[in-house]
Design a protein around this motif. Structure first.
Motif, PDB file in Angstrom:
ATOM      1  N   PHE A  22      -4.621  16.528   5.090  1.00 57.36           N
ATOM      2  CA  PHE A  22      -4.903  15.146   4.706  1.00 57.36           C
ATOM      3  C   PHE A  22      -6.268  14.730   5.268  1.00 57.36           C
ATOM      4  O   PHE A  22      -6.420  13.666   5.849  1.00 57.36           O
ATOM      5  CB  PHE A  22      -3.810  14.193   5.201  1.00 57.36           C
ATOM      6  N   ARG A  23      -7.262  15.571   5.068  1.00 56.66           N
ATOM      7  CA  ARG A  23      -8.581  15.341   5.676  1.00 56.66           C
ATOM      8  C   ARG A  23      -9.258  14.078   5.151  1.00 56.66           C
ATOM      9  O   ARG A  23     -10.141  13.526   5.814  1.00 56.66           O
ATOM     10  CB  ARG A  23      -9.498  16.547   5.445  1.00 56.66           C
ATOM     11  N   ASN A  24      -8.838  13.591   3.989  1.00 58.24           N
ATOM     12  CA  ASN A  24      -9.437  12.377   3.420  1.00 58.24           C
ATOM     13  C   ASN A  24      -8.702  11.094   3.827  1.00 58.24           C
ATOM     14  O   ASN A  24      -9.078  10.000   3.417  1.00 58.24           O
ATOM     15  CB  ASN A  24      -9.499  12.475   1.895  1.00 58.24           C
ATOM     16  N   SER A  25      -7.634  11.244   4.607  1.00 54.27           N
ATOM     17  CA  SER A  25      -6.877  10.085   5.090  1.00 54.27           C
ATOM     18  C   SER A  25      -7.234   9.810   6.543  1.00 54.27           C
ATOM     19  O   SER A  25      -7.688  10.706   7.266  1.00 54.27           O
ATOM     20  CB  SER A  25      -5.370  10.335   4.976  1.00 54.27           C
ATOM     21  N   SER A  26      -7.022   8.571   6.979  1.00 52.95           N
ATOM     22  CA  SER A  26      -7.307   8.239   8.372  1.00 52.95           C
ATOM     23  C   SER A  26      -6.294   8.913   9.289  1.00 52.95           C
ATOM     24  O   SER A  26      -5.165   9.215   8.890  1.00 52.95           O
ATOM     25  CB  SER A  26      -7.254   6.723   8.579  1.00 52.95           C
ATOM     26  N   ARG A  27      -6.703   9.145  10.515  1.00 52.81           N
ATOM     27  CA  ARG A  27      -5.804   9.760  11.492  1.00 52.81           C
ATOM     28  C   ARG A  27      -4.584   8.880  11.743  1.00 52.81           C
ATOM     29  O   ARG A  27      -3.475   9.375  11.944  1.00 52.81           O
ATOM     30  CB  ARG A  27      -6.564  10.022  12.796  1.00 52.81           C
ATOM     31  N   THR A  28      -4.789   7.565  11.718  1.00 52.05           N
ATOM     32  CA  THR A  28      -3.676   6.638  11.933  1.00 52.05           C
ATOM     33  C   THR A  28      -2.640   6.763  10.832  1.00 52.05           C
ATOM     34  O   THR A  28      -1.431   6.759  11.069  1.00 52.05           O
ATOM     35  CB  THR A  28      -4.189   5.196  12.012  1.00 52.05           C
TER      36      THR A  28
END
Length: 288
Positions: A22-28
């Motif tokens: 999920f590299r395009n999503s925020s870590r949160t």
């Protein structure tokens, strides 16, 4: 319900693997998938960020599913996101700790809940409900969100209503109680004059009557400590079970006050949020 499936190529831990896929999503956002039980490893729900993965494992993620991880007999999570938590607490549970009680509190339970995801996570008190009052309340998940909510409380909170069963029957079906309140050395709030107190306004509406009691809907225009309890005593209709504020009876073994609606503007997204919680069944039985 959407599902995304991934095959693990080499040994690693779950959270770093999710960050990669999920590299395009925020870590949160990615962490929230674990918090809300939206990740399965080989068909089993996993919530620990350090869950070990081996080559050949299958990871399923359900981005649209929001299941609450927390299971506790004294409270229920009705909403949780990266900024805040809204809960429905039972009567008998403190909002936060005292000198005598540190762990049997909503604050402690939620702190343990968020730390299961990350030990550095914290919970912050925004407002409180008395121990014997049940219903909806909100906690922040960061100090910045807490500051926003407390500084802009009157503007952000659109509706905050309660259900109460009171002794007697008000003469008027609807009314407004507007007074000034202060607190004595015994920590009891009472009506006083304008010079000594702070303005408090409560709107009430009779929903049902019976057995010499009345069920009221109460909406706060201001949110002073013990405002409803003090106002009900002031108009001669103390809340059932509230002996500190003049009640003569306690048939339910609790103060018959429940925070049933909390509507507010989200401090981060700006979205209108509106949550309701039905009054306990025991309230209706008090009118029979």
């Amino acid at each position: 319900m959407s599902q995304r499936s991934y095959h693990v190529q080499e040994n690693c831990e779950l959270l770093p693997f999710l960050f990669t896929v999920f590299r395009n999503s925020s870590r949160t956002t990615v962490k929230s998938y674990l918090t809300h039980r939206q990740v399965e490893v080989n068909g089993r729900v996993e919530t620990r960020f350090d869950t070990p993965l081996s080559g050949g494992d299958r990871v399923n993620v359900f981005p649209g599913r929001r299941s609450n991880l927390l299971r506790h007999p004294m409270l229920r999570v009705v909403h949780e996101d990266d900024a805040l938590v809204v809960i429905d607490k039972r009567s008998g549970l403190l909002s936060m700790g005292t000198e005598r009680e540190r762990t049997r509190t909503a604050y402690h339970i939620l702190s343990e809940h968020v730390k299961r995801v990350n030990p550095a996570n914290r919970i912050f008190i925004v407002h409180r409900l008395d121990r014997d009052t049940s219903g909806l309340m909100m906690f922040a998940k960061s100090e910045s969100v807490k500051r926003i909510l407390q500084a802009e409380w009157d503007e952000r909170v659109r509706r905050r209503t309660y259900i109460a069963v009171v002794e007697g029957e008000p003469t008027r079906r609807e009314g407004i109680v507007s007074t000034y309140l202060t607190e004595n050395r015994g920590y009891k709030v009472f009506v006083t004059n304008r010079c000594e107190g702070e303005r408090a306004v409560t709107h009430y509406r009779v929903l049902q009557t019976g057995a010499g009691r009345s069920m009221l809907e109460l909406e706060l225009e201001t949110g002073k400590k013990n405002q409803i309890r003090a106002h009900m005593e002031y108009i001669g209709h103390s809340i059932v079970g509230d002996r500190k504020y003049g009640a003569k009876s306690d048939p339910a073994g609790r103060v018959a006050l429940h925070a049933n609606r909390l509507a507010f503007v989200h401090p981060v997204s700006g979205k209108e949020m509106d949550f309701t919680s039905p009054a306990p069944a025991a309230f209706g039985a008090l009118l029979i």
